[in-house]
Enzyme design. Structure first.
Site, PDB file in Angstrom:
ATOM      1  N   THR A   1      -7.962  22.641  31.012  1.00  0.00           N
ATOM      2  CA  THR A   1      -6.879  23.546  30.630  1.00  0.00           C
ATOM      3  C   THR A   1      -5.501  22.974  30.947  1.00  0.00           C
ATOM      4  O   THR A   1      -4.499  23.618  30.669  1.00  0.00           O
ATOM      5  CB  THR A   1      -7.028  24.905  31.333  1.00  0.00           C
ATOM      6  OG1 THR A   1      -7.351  24.678  32.710  1.00  0.00           O
ATOM      7  CG2 THR A   1      -8.123  25.733  30.694  1.00  0.00           C
TER       8      THR A   1
ATOM      9  N   THR B   1      -4.203  19.141  35.823  1.00  0.00           N
ATOM     10  CA  THR B   1      -3.734  17.826  36.238  1.00  0.00           C
ATOM     11  C   THR B   1      -2.436  17.482  35.520  1.00  0.00           C
ATOM     12  O   THR B   1      -1.479  16.995  36.123  1.00  0.00           O
ATOM     13  CB  THR B   1      -4.807  16.766  35.934  1.00  0.00           C
ATOM     14  OG1 THR B   1      -6.040  17.197  36.507  1.00  0.00           O
ATOM     15  CG2 THR B   1      -4.430  15.431  36.508  1.00  0.00           C
TER      16      THR B   1
ATOM     17  N   HIS C   1     -33.798  32.203   9.731  1.00  0.00           N
ATOM     18  CA  HIS C   1     -33.315  32.459  11.085  1.00  0.00           C
ATOM     19  C   HIS C   1     -31.781  32.557  11.109  1.00  0.00           C
ATOM     20  O   HIS C   1     -31.219  33.548  11.583  1.00  0.00           O
ATOM     21  CB  HIS C   1     -33.787  31.320  12.015  1.00  0.00           C
ATOM     22  CG  HIS C   1     -33.345  31.438  13.431  1.00  0.00           C
ATOM     23  ND1 HIS C   1     -34.206  31.777  14.452  1.00  0.00           N
ATOM     24  CD2 HIS C   1     -32.128  31.264  14.011  1.00  0.00           C
ATOM     25  CE1 HIS C   1     -33.539  31.809  15.591  1.00  0.00           C
ATOM     26  NE2 HIS C   1     -32.269  31.496  15.354  1.00  0.00           N
ATOM     27  N   GLU C   2     -31.130  31.572  10.541  1.00  0.00           N
ATOM     28  CA  GLU C   2     -29.664  31.566  10.550  1.00  0.00           C
ATOM     29  C   GLU C   2     -29.118  32.708   9.690  1.00  0.00           C
ATOM     30  O   GLU C   2     -28.111  33.333  10.042  1.00  0.00           O
ATOM     31  CB  GLU C   2     -29.118  30.220  10.068  1.00  0.00           C
ATOM     32  CG  GLU C   2     -29.448  29.035  10.977  1.00  0.00           C
ATOM     33  CD  GLU C   2     -29.037  29.231  12.427  1.00  0.00           C
ATOM     34  OE1 GLU C   2     -28.053  29.949  12.688  1.00  0.00           O
ATOM     35  OE2 GLU C   2     -29.723  28.676  13.312  1.00  0.00           O
TER      36      GLU C   2
ATOM     37  N   HIS D   1     -28.964  35.804  11.762  1.00  0.00           N
ATOM     38  CA  HIS D   1     -27.764  35.842  12.608  1.00  0.00           C
ATOM     39  C   HIS D   1     -26.542  36.217  11.768  1.00  0.00           C
ATOM     40  O   HIS D   1     -25.729  37.053  12.150  1.00  0.00           O
ATOM     41  CB  HIS D   1     -27.474  34.455  13.200  1.00  0.00           C
ATOM     42  CG  HIS D   1     -28.370  34.048  14.324  1.00  0.00           C
ATOM     43  ND1 HIS D   1     -28.606  34.844  15.418  1.00  0.00           N
ATOM     44  CD2 HIS D   1     -29.069  32.899  14.537  1.00  0.00           C
ATOM     45  CE1 HIS D   1     -29.420  34.200  16.249  1.00  0.00           C
ATOM     46  NE2 HIS D   1     -29.722  33.023  15.731  1.00  0.00           N
TER      47      HIS D   1
ATOM     48  N   ASP E   1     -31.685  31.791  22.017  1.00  0.00           N
ATOM     49  CA  ASP E   1     -31.118  33.079  21.602  1.00  0.00           C
ATOM     50  C   ASP E   1     -31.571  34.181  22.551  1.00  0.00           C
ATOM     51  O   ASP E   1     -30.774  35.027  22.967  1.00  0.00           O
ATOM     52  CB  ASP E   1     -31.606  33.448  20.193  1.00  0.00           C
ATOM     53  CG  ASP E   1     -30.974  32.574  19.124  1.00  0.00           C
ATOM     54  OD1 ASP E   1     -29.903  32.004  19.399  1.00  0.00           O
ATOM     55  OD2 ASP E   1     -31.538  32.469  18.024  1.00  0.00           O
TER      56      ASP E   1
HETATM   57  P1  ADP Z   1      -7.714  19.822  33.937  1.00  0.00           P
HETATM   58  O1  ADP Z   1      -7.071  19.034  35.015  1.00  0.00           O
HETATM   59  O2  ADP Z   1      -7.313  21.264  33.940  1.00  0.00           O
HETATM   60  O3  ADP Z   1      -9.183  19.664  33.864  1.00  0.00           O
HETATM   61  P2  ADP Z   1      -6.240  18.032  32.290  1.00  0.00           P
HETATM   62  O4  ADP Z   1      -4.878  18.302  32.773  1.00  0.00           O
HETATM   63  O5  ADP Z   1      -6.904  16.821  32.824  1.00  0.00           O
HETATM   64  O6  ADP Z   1      -7.174  19.285  32.545  1.00  0.00           O
HETATM   65  O7  ADP Z   1      -6.204  18.012  30.710  1.00  0.00           O
HETATM   66  C1  ADP Z   1      -6.938  17.082  29.960  1.00  0.00           C
HETATM   67  C2  ADP Z   1      -6.200  16.713  28.694  1.00  0.00           C
HETATM   68  O8  ADP Z   1      -6.122  17.824  27.806  1.00  0.00           O
HETATM   69  C3  ADP Z   1      -4.755  16.335  28.952  1.00  0.00           C
HETATM   70  O9  ADP Z   1      -4.652  14.995  29.247  1.00  0.00           O
HETATM   71  C4  ADP Z   1      -4.091  16.686  27.649  1.00  0.00           C
HETATM   72  O10 ADP Z   1      -4.246  15.651  26.715  1.00  0.00           O
HETATM   73  C5  ADP Z   1      -4.875  17.864  27.157  1.00  0.00           C
HETATM   74  N1  ADP Z   1      -4.210  19.127  27.504  1.00  0.00           N
HETATM   75  C6  ADP Z   1      -4.707  20.104  28.290  1.00  0.00           C
HETATM   76  N2  ADP Z   1      -3.856  21.142  28.364  1.00  0.00           N
HETATM   77  C7  ADP Z   1      -2.771  20.806  27.644  1.00  0.00           C
HETATM   78  C8  ADP Z   1      -1.527  21.462  27.340  1.00  0.00           C
HETATM   79  N3  ADP Z   1      -1.244  22.656  27.806  1.00  0.00           N
HETATM   80  N4  ADP Z   1      -0.654  20.809  26.550  1.00  0.00           N
HETATM   81  C9  ADP Z   1      -0.940  19.594  26.070  1.00  0.00           C
HETATM   82  N5  ADP Z   1      -2.072  18.925  26.315  1.00  0.00           N
HETATM   83  C10 ADP Z   1      -2.996  19.517  27.075  1.00  0.00           C
HETATM   84 ZN    ZN Z   2     -30.654  31.410  16.591  1.00  0.00          ZN
HETATM   85 MG    MG Z   3      -8.066  17.633  36.112  1.00  0.00          MG
END
Ligand code: ADP
Ligand code: ZN
Ligand code: MG
Length: 599
Positions: free
Chosen positions: A203, A206, A421-422, A425, A498
């Site tokens: 997300t 880092t 099956h699909e 769903h 499922d």
């Molecule tokens: P985490 O540390 O939360 O696991 P990272 O910061 O390592 O995630 O994110 C991994 C990659 O995903 C980043 O290097 C970037 O390329 C992309 N990314 C994640 N969030 C963003 C964001 N908000 N804006 C732009 N790129 C993002």
């Molecule tokens: Zn299924």
């Molecule tokens: Mg990270």
């Protein structure tokens, strides 16, 4: 740190060079053989031969004197013509060599240079090896922090972080503080020492931490929690000590501990009794965090996706007292992230990032980055210099489900079962109000082992799941199996995941969300975190066998209810079921519109 190292090398190189040059000069002019000595030796008949080397700058030069003993001596002269006459006067015919414009560099400097370069090379190799921790010298560097320090060039700023508006705002004052700590200390403001970023992987935690350092233009020490965890007791703790020692020298700065859960898990939960390595490391971390003053200019940032398993001590005031939740992005955020990562990828004019953002609810920043990258790879494979919407659609399936494996050979019977099956769903996705609508239905096997898939188009981001929605999720999950049952005499094992999914949702409804009338609004869910075997052994289940039986009964009744309703809906639409299956068998993959047209 690096900078200092280079300076040290330079000093050593210069000293070595000077030393060698001096040594060389001394060696040449060392024998204090004089004109008087030569006269004496010649008179005594000890001189066998004299070689005269005139210099470029005549009349200077030197005499090479060979004695009858075979010994040789050199006499430097400011006027060789005078010495030549002197030698002749003693009855020795000197050999006068041609004037050599001796290349001083080649004859004198080159050997020195070669030696010096070789020496320096060996020296650098040895130090590089020891700082890499390679070979024997590893032992000496055990306790050193493995933090990587980065600053300056190519730095990431908040502009590189798309979306995450609230998260960025919360970090604004930290950045302000790092830029000018004095501004805050003067008015006696207290700035948090520790900031904990918490959220699912990918997300941008880092990224956010790096951006804070980049924005404030301060050094960024980053280390991963797992780096602290070593086999040898005490190493982790000494690494922590070392890391903070370094940081103090570089304040204001950021110390970033990624995956802090690796060190900062709740203490006293290990199987093998209390004082293990991890615990010592954690203790040291706490000591260090308490040890520096509030406004010393070190901000400790940490990231985790398991805030629930962190030791509560780490969250106390004066430590990580600022928690920032970094969530999966919403539609707007996803569009912005797509824009950031599309910057260096030429897009065809049919590409609609907004529409892609709408179809990717639940995708993290990392997923979206991956999505666009896969799309660019698709474009390159086709020999195009730009990315088309179709490339992105293709990679959408790849990122979400794994590569479609068109090559796998499947029997017609298998295909038919999968198609029904699909279709089962898909009908439920279409008919039920709170799920779907259908985006794609496919009976092409996927890389992850599924025989086919039905992908819904997420309509909106949801904050809460309602009871109604959860029941519909269960119904959709059961739809595949129900369709198989209606059409074929036999049933297959293909629906196992499922069924598992349906059961999981139903169990959560009962034990976590209090959605069952008979059980009531009580949480019987142990969060399913079987991380600490020791803890689970020590704490028996929080409810009795009787309650466990009651829960199972409730789960079964929810599943049964959903099953009956789902079966009714599919039977009502049996015509569509047949048509959809036939279309799938024909085309292998149909779009949401094609499917909707069957109704
Ligand atoms: P985490 O540390 O939360 O696991 P990272 O910061 O390592 O995630 O994110 C991994 C990659 O995903 C980043 O290097 C970037 O390329 C992309 N990314 C994640 N969030 C963003 C964001 N908000 N804006 C732009 N790129 C993002
Ligand atoms: Zn299924
Ligand atoms: Mg990270």
């Amino acid at each position: 740190m690096k900078q200092k190292g280079i300076n040290q090398y330079l000093v050593i190189i210069i000293v070595l060079l000077l030393g060698l040059i001096l040594l060389n000069t001394f060696q040449n002019r060392e024998d204090d053989y004089t004109r008087a000595g030569l006269i004496q030796d010649m008179e005594a008949g000890r001189v066998r031969e004299v070689l005269i080397h005139p210099n470029g700058e005549a009349p200077t030069g030197y005499l090479e004197i060979t004695f009858t003993t075979g010994e040789e001596k050199t006499l430097y002269a400011t006027d060789i013509t005078e010495l030549e006459a002197l030698v002749r006067a003693h009855g020795i015919e000197p050999q006068v060599l041609d004037i050599q414009r001796e290349n001083w560099f080649l004859t004198d400097m080159l050997p020195i240079l070669v030696v010096v370069i070789a020496g320096v090379f060996i020296f650098v190799m040895m130090s590089a090896q020891s700082s890499n921790g390679g070979g024997n010298s590893k032992m000496m560097n055990f306790g050193k922090s493995r933090a990587r320090l980065s600053m300056g060039e190519g730095r990431i700023t908040l502009k590189d972080v798309a979306g995450l508006q609230e998260e960025k705002e919360e970090l604004e004052e930290i950045i302000d503080f790092l830029k000018d700590p004095g501004k805050f200390t003067r008015v006696g403001a207290r700035i948090p020492k520790g900031v904990l970023l918490e959220g699912p992987p990918g997300t941008g935690k880092t990224l956010l931490a790096k951006a804070v350092a980049g924005e404030a233009n301060v050094p960024f020490f980053s280390i991963s929690g797992s780096d602290f965890v070593e086999m040898f007791v005490g190493v982790g703790a000494s690494r922590v000590r070392d890391l903070f020692l370094d940081a103090k020298k570089h304040a204001p700065c950021i110390v970033f501990i990624d995956e802090i859960d690796a060190v900062a898990r709740r203490r006293g939960t290990g199987m093998g009794g209390g004082h293990d390595e991890r615990e010592q490391t954690l203790n040291q971390l706490l000591v260090e965090m308490d040890g520096f003053g509030v406004n010393e200019g070190i901000i400790v940032m940490a990231a985790t996706n398991r805030v629930d398993i962190l030791d509560p001590a780490i969250l106390r005031p004066g430590r990580f007292d600022r928690k920032i939740a970094v969530n999966t992005p919403d539609v707007g955020g996803r569009e912005e992230i797509l824009k950031v990562h599309a910057k260096n990828k030429p897009l065809g004019d049919d590409v609609n990032l907004r529409q892609i953002a709408q179809t990717t609810a639940g995708f993290t920043g990392a997923d979206l980055e991956n999505l666009l990258n896969e799309a660019a790879i698709n474009a390159a494979k086709d020999g195009r210099a730009y990315v088309e919407q179709e490339d992105i659609k293709k990679s959408f399936v790849k990122v979400g489900i794994g590569t479609e494996k068109k090559s796998r050979i499947i029997s017609d019977e298998e295909k038919k079962i999968t198609a029904y099956h699909e279709a089962g769903h898909a009908i439920l996705f279409h008919v039920l109000p709170n799920v779907g609508p259908v985006y794609t239905v496919s009976i092409i096997p996927t890389g992850s082992g599924a025989a086919g898939y039905t992908m819904p188009l997420p309509e909106k981001d949801e904050m809460f799941l309602t009871k109604g929605k959860m029941k519909q999720d269960i119904m959709v999950s059961l739809g595949g199996r129900i369709a198989e049952e209606i059409i074929f005499d036999d049933i297959t094992t293909g629906a196992s995941s499922d069924i598992k999914k349906a059961t999981k949702v139903a169990r959560k409804m009962v034990t976590r969300f209090g959605m069952s009338e008979n059980i009531g609004v009580i949480n019987y869910d142990d969060d399913g975190d079987e991380v600490f075997i020791g803890r689970d052994l020590a704490h028996p289940r929080s409810h009795s066998e009787a309650v466990a039986g009651e829960i199972d009964k409730e789960v079964k009744s929810i599943i049964d209810e959903c099953y009956t309703k789902a079966k009714e809906i599919i039977l009502e639409n049996e015509g569509v079921l047949h048509k959809a299956a036939a279309l799938l068998l024909q085309k292998e993959k149909i779009t949401g519109e094609e499917f909707a047209a069957l109704f």
